[in-house]
Design a protein around this motif. Structure first.
Motif, PDB file in Angstrom:
ATOM      1  N   ALA A 139      -8.962   5.110  -2.767  1.00  0.00           N
ATOM      2  CA  ALA A 139      -9.163   6.477  -3.196  1.00  0.00           C
ATOM      3  C   ALA A 139      -9.627   6.458  -4.924  1.00  0.00           C
ATOM      4  O   ALA A 139     -10.570   7.626  -5.963  1.00  0.00           O
ATOM      5  N   LEU A 188      -0.674  14.565   8.422  1.00  0.00           N
ATOM      6  CA  LEU A 188      -0.633  15.410   8.021  1.00  0.00           C
ATOM      7  C   LEU A 188      -2.078  16.074   7.953  1.00  0.00           C
ATOM      8  O   LEU A 188      -2.580  16.470   8.461  1.00  0.00           O
ATOM      9  N   LEU A 248      -9.650   9.304   2.496  1.00  0.00           N
ATOM     10  CA  LEU A 248      -9.854   8.796   2.185  1.00  0.00           C
ATOM     11  C   LEU A 248      -8.452   7.336   2.504  1.00  0.00           C
ATOM     12  O   LEU A 248      -7.405   7.724   1.619  1.00  0.00           O
ATOM     13  N   GLU A 249      -8.601   6.433   2.648  1.00  0.00           N
ATOM     14  CA  GLU A 249      -7.352   5.564   3.445  1.00  0.00           C
ATOM     15  C   GLU A 249      -7.764   3.876   2.792  1.00  0.00           C
ATOM     16  O   GLU A 249      -8.943   3.405   3.557  1.00  0.00           O
ATOM     17  N   LEU A 265      -5.927   0.966   9.836  1.00  0.00           N
ATOM     18  CA  LEU A 265      -5.327   2.656   9.882  1.00  0.00           C
ATOM     19  C   LEU A 265      -6.341   3.762   9.846  1.00  0.00           C
ATOM     20  O   LEU A 265      -6.847   4.585  10.876  1.00  0.00           O
ATOM     21  N   GLU A 287      -8.168  14.496   2.112  1.00  0.00           N
ATOM     22  CA  GLU A 287      -7.041  13.741   1.217  1.00  0.00           C
ATOM     23  C   GLU A 287      -6.895  11.980   1.416  1.00  0.00           C
ATOM     24  O   GLU A 287      -7.987  11.498   2.174  1.00  0.00           O
ATOM     25  N   PRO A 328      -4.628   9.085   4.359  1.00  0.00           N
ATOM     26  CA  PRO A 328      -4.199  10.255   5.843  1.00  0.00           C
ATOM     27  C   PRO A 328      -2.877   8.857   6.377  1.00  0.00           C
ATOM     28  O   PRO A 328      -2.295   9.711   7.569  1.00  0.00           O
ATOM     29  N   LEU A 372       0.689  -1.606   0.048  1.00  0.00           N
ATOM     30  CA  LEU A 372      -0.048   0.105  -0.323  1.00  0.00           C
ATOM     31  C   LEU A 372       0.625   1.072   0.147  1.00  0.00           C
ATOM     32  O   LEU A 372      -0.012   2.797   0.395  1.00  0.00           O
ATOM     33  N   GLY A 373       2.390   1.342  -0.485  1.00  0.00           N
ATOM     34  CA  GLY A 373       3.042   1.994  -0.352  1.00  0.00           C
ATOM     35  C   GLY A 373       3.153   2.924   1.095  1.00  0.00           C
ATOM     36  O   GLY A 373       3.102   4.003   0.827  1.00  0.00           O
ATOM     37  N   GLN A 374       3.370   2.214   1.774  1.00  0.00           N
ATOM     38  CA  GLN A 374       3.042   2.868   3.282  1.00  0.00           C
ATOM     39  C   GLN A 374       4.399   3.288   3.445  1.00  0.00           C
ATOM     40  O   GLN A 374       4.845   2.692   4.469  1.00  0.00           O
TER      41      GLN A 374
HETATM   42  N1  SAM Z   1      -0.371  10.699   5.021  1.00  0.00           N
HETATM   43  C1  SAM Z   1       0.847  10.337   5.467  1.00  0.00           C
HETATM   44  C2  SAM Z   1       1.916  10.428   5.751  1.00  0.00           C
HETATM   45  O1  SAM Z   1       1.625  11.043   5.030  1.00  0.00           O
HETATM   46  O2  SAM Z   1       2.115  10.144   6.989  1.00  0.00           O
HETATM   47  C3  SAM Z   1       0.748   8.075   4.680  1.00  0.00           C
HETATM   48  C4  SAM Z   1       1.508   8.239   3.506  1.00  0.00           C
HETATM   49  S1  SAM Z   1       1.755   6.739   2.720  1.00  0.00           S
HETATM   50  C5  SAM Z   1       2.624   7.550   1.541  1.00  0.00           C
HETATM   51  C6  SAM Z   1      -0.027   6.731   1.281  1.00  0.00           C
HETATM   52  C7  SAM Z   1      -1.066   6.199   2.646  1.00  0.00           C
HETATM   53  O3  SAM Z   1      -2.293   6.098   1.316  1.00  0.00           O
HETATM   54  C8  SAM Z   1      -0.874   4.758   3.116  1.00  0.00           C
HETATM   55  O4  SAM Z   1      -1.851   4.974   4.199  1.00  0.00           O
HETATM   56  C9  SAM Z   1      -1.784   3.563   2.665  1.00  0.00           C
HETATM   57  O5  SAM Z   1      -2.247   3.043   3.463  1.00  0.00           O
HETATM   58  C10 SAM Z   1      -2.715   4.974   1.549  1.00  0.00           C
HETATM   59  N2  SAM Z   1      -3.278   4.282   0.765  1.00  0.00           N
HETATM   60  C11 SAM Z   1      -2.215   3.525  -0.002  1.00  0.00           C
HETATM   61  N3  SAM Z   1      -3.588   2.848  -1.537  1.00  0.00           N
HETATM   62  C12 SAM Z   1      -4.573   4.049  -1.535  1.00  0.00           C
HETATM   63  C13 SAM Z   1      -5.459   3.554  -2.167  1.00  0.00           C
HETATM   64  N4  SAM Z   1      -5.698   2.931  -3.301  1.00  0.00           N
HETATM   65  N5  SAM Z   1      -6.225   4.695  -1.688  1.00  0.00           N
HETATM   66  C14 SAM Z   1      -6.191   5.258  -0.709  1.00  0.00           C
HETATM   67  N6  SAM Z   1      -5.578   5.320  -0.117  1.00  0.00           N
HETATM   68  C15 SAM Z   1      -4.510   3.912  -0.012  1.00  0.00           C
END
Ligand code: SAM
Length: 259
Positions: A84, A45, A60-61, A66, A37, A40, A9-11
């Protein structure tokens, strides 16, 4: 319980308040702005965004754990556990600001989709890996310019605001990141036929080292020849020479020919 970051999920979570503040400050949040957002995560943020617009905030998460934790922490926030890409961007109206430290694996896909679907927003601020930020903001003729830049800039003006080092994330990504501002173009400047534009961009940039005349060989006729002449362009040019506006013109002419 400690959350283990999911690579799928690119976390990569932000751990630096200064960077969070700079991202939120880059928005133009008015009292009546709705803030959307994307991703999140643990709320790095969100805290600052909720201070700016406590009543009008949607997150949208995709990660259920989370999303639930954020909702518990900020009961006033509307947290939707969803992809999203599935959000009804077309339905947003009024003053809207969109923001996100995007999951890097789908950052460019999300932006490609959102800029064309959202009809009403004042500004968007997205953090993506620096290489994508450079493609989003590259101008015609520059090395990083391609289908993504030409597409996005058909809908919005883009600007790379600042670069962000890997050290401000946990876990740390391998690459630098960049924060990009999107300011929508007026409705009159948006492409008349986005589907045709996306097809032409994909066709041209699949073969970016080839000359346009060659790429468009099977579609070539007097109309196209005339379009190149009107634009003062040579068919020997490569796709990266055309501005987003010229691609729109080319797409419109090709559609016209097929009608
Ligand atoms: N905003 C946070 C921060 O800056 O610490 C987290 C950023 S992290 C790079 C990306 C976030 O997007 C993760 O929480 C992940 O679970 C969520 N995510 C991944 N794919 C997504 C999708 N298709 N739709 C919504 N959220 C998604």
């Amino acid at each position: 319980m400690e959350h283990r970051a999911k690579r799928s999920l690119g976390q990569n979570f932000l751990i630096d308040d200064n960077i969070c503040r700079r991202i939120v400050d880059a928005l133009d949040v008015g009292d009546d702005s709705l803030i959307v957002e994307i991703g999140p995560g643990k709320g790095a943020l969100s805290r600052f965004l909720l201070q700016a617009s406590p009543r009008k905030y949607i997150a949208l998460e995709k990660d259920a754990a989370l999303a639930e934790a954020l909702s518990d922490r900020y009961p006033q926030a509307r947290v939707r556990c969803m992809d999203a890409l599935q959000f009804p961007w077309e339905d947003l109206t009024g003053r809207v600001q969109i923001v996100g430290n995007l999951p890097y694996n789908i950052g460019s896909r999300l932006i490609w989709d959102i800029v064309s679907r959202v009809q009403s927003y004042d500004r968007a601020i997205f953090m993506v890996q620096l290489e994508v930020a450079q493609r989003l903001t590259a101008k015609a003729g520059e090395k990083a310019y391609g289908a993504l830049g030409a597409w996005v800039q058909s809908f919005a003006e883009t600007q790379l605001l600042f670069r962000v080092p890997p050290t401000v994330f946990r876990p740390q990504p391998k690459v630098m990141s960049g924060v990009v501002r999107f300011t929508p173009l007026g409705v009159e400047c948006r492409p008349a036929d986005p589907v045709a534009l996306s097809e032409v961009l994909r066709l041209c940039f699949q073969k970016r080292r080839k000359q346009l005349g060659n790429i468009l060989r099977t579609r070539w006729n007097d109309e196209l020849s005339q379009w190149f002449a009107e634009e003062g362009l040579s068919p020997t040019l490569r796709p990266e020479a055309l501005t987003p506006r010229q691609f729109q013109g080319l797409a419109a002419r090709i559609v016209m020919n097929n009608a």
